[in-house]
Design a protein around this motif. Structure first.
Motif, short mmCIF file in Angstrom:
data_model
loop_
_atom_site.label_atom_id
_atom_site.label_comp_id
_atom_site.label_asym_id
_atom_site.label_seq_id
_atom_site.Cartn_x
_atom_site.Cartn_y
_atom_site.Cartn_z
N LEU A 1 11.53 8.54 1.62
CA LEU A 1 10.79 7.60 2.47
C LEU A 1 10.40 6.34 1.70
N SER A 2 10.42 5.21 2.41
CA SER A 2 10.03 3.94 1.82
C SER A 2 8.55 3.92 1.50
N LEU A 3 8.23 3.41 0.33
CA LEU A 3 6.82 3.32 -0.06
C LEU A 3 6.08 2.30 0.80
N GLU A 4 6.62 1.10 0.92
CA GLU A 4 5.93 0.02 1.60
C GLU A 4 5.96 0.13 3.12
N GLU A 5 7.07 0.62 3.65
CA GLU A 5 7.24 0.67 5.11
C GLU A 5 6.83 2.00 5.72
N ASN A 6 6.61 3.00 4.90
CA ASN A 6 6.37 4.33 5.45
C ASN A 6 5.16 5.03 4.83
N LEU A 7 5.27 5.38 3.56
CA LEU A 7 4.22 6.20 2.95
C LEU A 7 2.86 5.49 2.89
N LYS A 8 2.83 4.26 2.44
CA LYS A 8 1.54 3.56 2.31
C LYS A 8 0.88 3.33 3.66
N PRO A 9 1.59 2.81 4.70
CA PRO A 9 0.92 2.64 6.01
C PRO A 9 0.40 3.95 6.59
N LYS A 10 1.13 5.03 6.40
CA LYS A 10 0.67 6.32 6.95
C LYS A 10 -0.57 6.82 6.22
N TYR A 11 -0.59 6.62 4.93
CA TYR A 11 -1.78 7.03 4.17
C TYR A 11 -3.01 6.25 4.61
N LEU A 12 -2.85 4.93 4.75
CA LEU A 12 -3.98 4.09 5.17
C LEU A 12 -4.47 4.48 6.56
N TYR A 13 -3.57 4.80 7.45
CA TYR A 13 -3.98 5.22 8.80
C TYR A 13 -4.67 6.57 8.75
N LEU A 14 -4.21 7.42 7.85
CA LEU A 14 -4.79 8.75 7.70
C LEU A 14 -6.28 8.67 7.34
N VAL A 15 -6.59 7.84 6.37
CA VAL A 15 -7.97 7.79 5.87
C VAL A 15 -8.85 6.83 6.66
N ASN A 16 -8.28 5.72 7.15
CA ASN A 16 -9.10 4.70 7.81
C ASN A 16 -9.28 4.92 9.31
N GLU A 17 -8.25 5.46 9.98
CA GLU A 17 -8.30 5.65 11.43
C GLU A 17 -8.53 7.11 11.83
N LEU A 18 -7.90 8.00 11.10
CA LEU A 18 -8.02 9.42 11.43
C LEU A 18 -9.14 10.10 10.65
N HIS A 19 -9.69 9.38 9.69
CA HIS A 19 -10.83 9.88 8.90
C HIS A 19 -10.55 11.23 8.26
N ASN A 20 -9.33 11.34 7.69
CA ASN A 20 -8.94 12.57 7.00
C ASN A 20 -8.94 12.35 5.49
#
Length: 484
Positions: A383-402
Motif C-alpha cells: 500500500l502507498s504511504l501517502e495515498e493510503n496508509l497515512k490518510p487511513k491512520y489519520l482518519y482512524l485517530v481523528n474521526e473514529l477516535h480509535n
C-alpha cells in the motif's frame, strides 16, 4: 513431493531460351529500317498462338516452343525459393507483337529506355545478334525496380513512423496488419522490434496459429497487446515444442483451466524458461526450502505467477533474513506471509518493506504488533504511504477516535477503501444517530454492505447506497475546487 512433481506431462519478362544451332531464322525490318533477326525454336514454326501469355502476363512470341515452356517452369521453380510476399504478376508489363510484319514492340521499353531494356534482359538487336541476361538476374532486377518501389510506397503509407525508425521489410506487413487487430500501434511495434527484432519477421500464419492456441487455453483478446509488448518472442514459440508443454506444466500444479490464461497474461516470460531446468526446480525450492505446502502451491502461483520466473532462492533468502533481523519474525510467520501475499518476494527491501515498517513504528506500533499486522494482512506492504496508509491512520485517530493498537485486532481496516467503505459507513451511522459514543466500532466496517445495513444501520441497502453516492460526489467536488 514425488506426487506433485509427477504431474507435469511433457512431452516482365519474356523468357526465350537460346535456340539450338539447327534453329532456322528469318529477318525483318524494324521501325528504324535496320535489319533484325527473329529466331525460331525449330526450322518450321508452329501454328501461331498470338494470345499465349507468360506467367508474368506478357504475350508470348508466336514462335513459342515446348522448350520455352520448360524454361519458364524452371524459372518458376527458382522463384519458389524466394518467399517474397508480393506476386510477380503485380509488376508485369505486357509486350505487343505485330505478327503481320513480325515487328517487336514493348509498352515498357521505348526510345531512351533501351539501356533499361538490356538490364531487364529483353531482346536487343545489335548487329543482328540476340542477347539476354540469365533468368535469375532478370527476375532480381525486376523485383528491384518494380516491387522495391511499390513496396516502399506501401510500407511508408501504412506505417510511416515505423518505416523511419527501422529498416521495415514489406514482407512483414501482413503480420503487422494482423497484430494491429489487437490494438498494437506503430509505437508498440518499435518497442517489440527493440526488445526482440526477429519477432516482426514471423510468417503471419505461424503467428496466428500460436495466438489462436493461447486463446484456446483462456488468454483474452484484450491481453494480447500487453503480452506481446512484454514477451514478443511468443510469436516464435511453436505450439507443440513450447506452448503446450508449459501449459501442461501449469495444469500439473493443480491450476484450474479457467486461470491458465490469466497466469500467461501476468507472466508471459514463463514460456522462455525451460520446464525441466528452471520451472520445476523453482517449484521444488518453494516446497522444500521455503516451506510452501503442496496443497497451497496452486494458490500461491495464482496470486503471483511471477514467482515462477524469478531467482526464488535469492528473493527468499534476502527477505527471510531481513524480516528475521528487523522484526524478529519466526520462519512460520514469514512462510504465512509468502503464502498469503507471495508478491512479498518481489518487493524491494529499501524502497518497499522498510519504509512501511518504519511508518508503523512511527505511529506507535511495536515490532510484535507490526508482525501481527503483517502476518494477518501482508498486503499492507504493497500500500502507498501517502495515498493510503497515512490518510487511513489519520482518519482512524481523528474521526473514529480509535487507538493505533486497534489495528492489531482489525488489521483489515488498512486494506479497506477510505472513500468507498470507511468514511461512508461512519458518516451514515452518524447521520442516523446510531454511531456509538467513544471509539467507533471497526467491526462495522468489515461486513458486506447488506450485512452492515441489516446489523448496524437498521435500514435499507438502497438508502445507504444513495447516501454514499452523494458523499462521493461532494468529495469529488471538493477535490476539484482545490485543484482549481
Amino acid at each position: 513431493m514425488a506426487a506433485i512433481l509427477s504431474l507435469y506431462p511433457y512431452n516482365p519478362l519474356l523468357y526465350c531460351p537460346t535456340p539450338p544451332s539447327s534453329s532456322g531464322s528469318s529477318s525483318c525490318i524494324d521501325g528504324r529500317g535496320s535489319k533484325a533477326v527473329v529466331l525460331a525454336a525449330h526450322s518450321n514454326p508452329k501454328i501461331l498462338k498470338t494470345n499465349r501469355k507468360s506467367k508474368y502476363g506478357q504475350v508470348l512470341s508466336p514462335y513459342d516452343s515446348d522448350e520455352e515452356d520448360e524454361g519458364i517452369e524452371e524459372e518458376k521453380e527458382d522463384d519458389d525459393d524466394d518467399d517474397g510476399w508480393l506476386s510477380n504478376e503485380e509488376f508485369a508489363e505486357p509486350a505487343n507483337f505485330d505478327v503481320g510484319s513480325k515487328r517487336f514492340k514493348s509498352n515498357a521499353i521505348k526510345g531512351k529506355d533501351r539501356q533499361q531494356e538490356k538490364e531487364f534482359g529483353v531482346r536487343s538487336f545489335n548487329n543482328g545478334e540476340s542477347t539476354k541476361t540469365p533468368g535469375s538476374e532478370r527476375l532480381a532486377s525486376l523485383r528491384l525496380n518494380s516491387s522495391g518501389k511499390l513496396g516502399r510506397n506501401l510500407k511508408e503509407k501504412k506505417y510511416p513512423r515505423l518505416s523511419e525508425e527501422i529498416d521495415l521489410d514489406v514482407k512483414w506487413i501482413p503480420l503487422l496488419d494482423y497484430l494491429t487487430t489487437f490494438g498494437i500501434k506503430e509505437s508498440h511495434f518499435i518497442q517489440m522490434y527493440a526488445r526482440h527484432m526477429s519477432s516482426l519477421q514471423i510468417n503471419v500464419c505461424s503467428a496466428q496459429e500460436r495466438l489462436e492456441y493461447l486463446f484456446s487455453v483462456g488468454v483474452k483478446h484484450r491481453d494480447v497487446r500487453r503480452i506481446l509488448l512484454r514477451q514478443p518472442q511468443i510469436l516464435e514459440y511453436t505450439v507443440d515444442n513450447n506452448l503446450k508443454s508449459h501449459v501442461a506444466f501449469l495444469m500439473g500444479l493443480g491450476i484450474p483451466n479457467s486461470r491458465i490464461g490469466q497466469i500467461i497474461a501476468a507472466a508471459p516470460s514463463l514460456f522462455s524458461y525451460s520446464v525441466e531446468n528452471s520451472l520445476k526446480p523453482t517449484v521444488r525450492y518453494l516446497i522444500e526450502e521455503v516451506g510452501i505446502k503442496e496443497k497451497d502451491l496452486s494458490k500461491v502461483i495464482q496470486l503471483s505467477p511471477q514467482i515462477l520466473v524469478q531467482r526464488i532462492d535469492i528473493s527468499w533468502n534476502t527477505r527471510y533474513m531481513f524480516l528475521t533481523k528487523e522484526l524478529g519474525a519466526p520462519r512460520d510467520s514469514i512462510v504465512k506471509m509468502v503464502k498469503k501475499h507471495p508478491q512479498l518476494l518481489h518487493y524491494s527491501i529499501d524502497d518497499g518493506l522498510l519504509p512501511r515498517i518504519n511508518f508503523l513504528r512511527s505511529i506507535g506500533m511495536k515490532n510484535s504488533d507490526i508482525l501481527k499486522v503483517l502476518t494477518s494482512l501482508t498486503q499492507v506492504l504493497s500500500l502507498s504511504l501517502e495515498e493510503n496508509l497515512k490518510p487511513k491512520y489519520l482518519y482512524l485517530v481523528n474521526e473514529l477516535h480509535n487507538e493505533v493498537q486497534s489495528l492489531t485486532k482489525y488489521p483489515m481496516y488498512l486494506s479497506l477503501s477510505l472513500d468507498q467503505r470507511i468514511r461512508p459507513r461512519h458518516r451514515f451511522l452518524v447521520s442516523l444517530k446510531k454511531a456509538p459514543k467513544g471509539p467507533f466500532p471497526l467491526g462495522s466496517l468489515v461486513p458486506t454492505d447488506e450485512c452492515f445495513c441489516e446489523q448496524w444501520a437498521g435500514t435499507s441497502l438502497d438508502k445507504y447506497l444513495a447516501f454514499r453516492q452523494r458523499l462521493l460526489i461532494r468529495k469529488f467536488a471538493e477535490k476539484y475546487e482545490r485543484k482549481m
